[in-house]
Design a protein around this motif. Sequence first.
Motif, PDB file in Angstrom:
ATOM      1  N   TYR A  80      36.228  51.406  29.766  1.00 18.44           N
ATOM      2  CA  TYR A  80      35.875  50.772  31.025  1.00 18.44           C
ATOM      3  C   TYR A  80      36.848  49.505  30.896  1.00 18.44           C
ATOM      4  O   TYR A  80      37.471  48.962  32.067  1.00 18.44           O
ATOM      5  N   GLU A  81      36.904  49.067  29.895  1.00 13.01           N
ATOM      6  CA  GLU A  81      37.909  47.712  29.719  1.00 13.01           C
ATOM      7  C   GLU A  81      39.221  47.898  30.044  1.00 13.01           C
ATOM      8  O   GLU A  81      40.006  47.116  30.646  1.00 13.01           O
ATOM      9  N   TYR A  82      39.833  49.055  29.513  1.00 18.34           N
ATOM     10  CA  TYR A  82      41.252  49.375  29.703  1.00 18.34           C
ATOM     11  C   TYR A  82      41.387  49.533  31.212  1.00 18.34           C
ATOM     12  O   TYR A  82      42.128  49.145  31.779  1.00 18.34           O
ATOM     13  N   LYS A  83      40.622  50.308  31.880  1.00 22.02           N
ATOM     14  CA  LYS A  83      40.718  50.348  33.187  1.00 22.02           C
ATOM     15  C   LYS A  83      40.755  49.148  34.023  1.00 22.02           C
ATOM     16  O   LYS A  83      41.458  48.940  35.121  1.00 22.02           O
ATOM     17  N   LEU A  84      39.608  48.160  33.690  1.00 20.38           N
ATOM     18  CA  LEU A  84      39.466  46.845  34.402  1.00 20.38           C
ATOM     19  C   LEU A  84      40.899  46.008  34.110  1.00 20.38           C
ATOM     20  O   LEU A  84      41.329  45.285  34.927  1.00 20.38           O
ATOM     21  N   TYR A  85      41.657  46.148  32.825  1.00 23.56           N
ATOM     22  CA  TYR A  85      42.715  45.449  32.604  1.00 23.56           C
ATOM     23  C   TYR A  85      43.835  46.026  33.504  1.00 23.56           C
ATOM     24  O   TYR A  85      44.346  45.108  34.105  1.00 23.56           O
ATOM     25  N   VAL A  86      43.840  47.345  33.799  1.00 22.74           N
ATOM     26  CA  VAL A  86      44.939  48.010  34.500  1.00 22.74           C
ATOM     27  C   VAL A  86      44.785  47.492  35.904  1.00 22.74           C
ATOM     28  O   VAL A  86      45.548  46.866  36.646  1.00 22.74           O
ATOM     29  N   VAL A  87      43.366  47.364  36.459  1.00 21.05           N
ATOM     30  CA  VAL A  87      43.185  46.958  37.732  1.00 21.05           C
ATOM     31  C   VAL A  87      43.534  45.508  37.938  1.00 21.05           C
ATOM     32  O   VAL A  87      44.154  45.330  39.019  1.00 21.05           O
ATOM     33  N   ASP A 133      38.170  52.128  43.387  1.00 21.48           N
ATOM     34  CA  ASP A 133      36.398  52.073  42.932  1.00 21.48           C
ATOM     35  C   ASP A 133      36.050  50.632  42.511  1.00 21.48           C
ATOM     36  O   ASP A 133      35.076  50.204  43.119  1.00 21.48           O
ATOM     37  N   PHE A 134      37.156  50.002  42.200  1.00 21.57           N
ATOM     38  CA  PHE A 134      36.795  48.430  41.791  1.00 21.57           C
ATOM     39  C   PHE A 134      36.573  47.656  43.159  1.00 21.57           C
ATOM     40  O   PHE A 134      35.721  46.750  43.363  1.00 21.57           O
TER      41      PHE A 134
END
Length: 50
Positions: free
Chosen positions: A6-13, A44-45
Amino acid sequence: MSKYFYEYKLYVVEVYLSREVLYQDLDTQEKINNPSLICKWVNDFKIAGV
């Protein structure tokens, strides 16, 4: 198939939204090899938020 935390996805977003880069450029930079996956994370974000 790779699993992303999740943290990596949030970083990329956050990188995508703050730098206004193309999905294709960001997937190359982050070695994700699937720009549609980044697009999904961003959508999704936008729908669900953090």
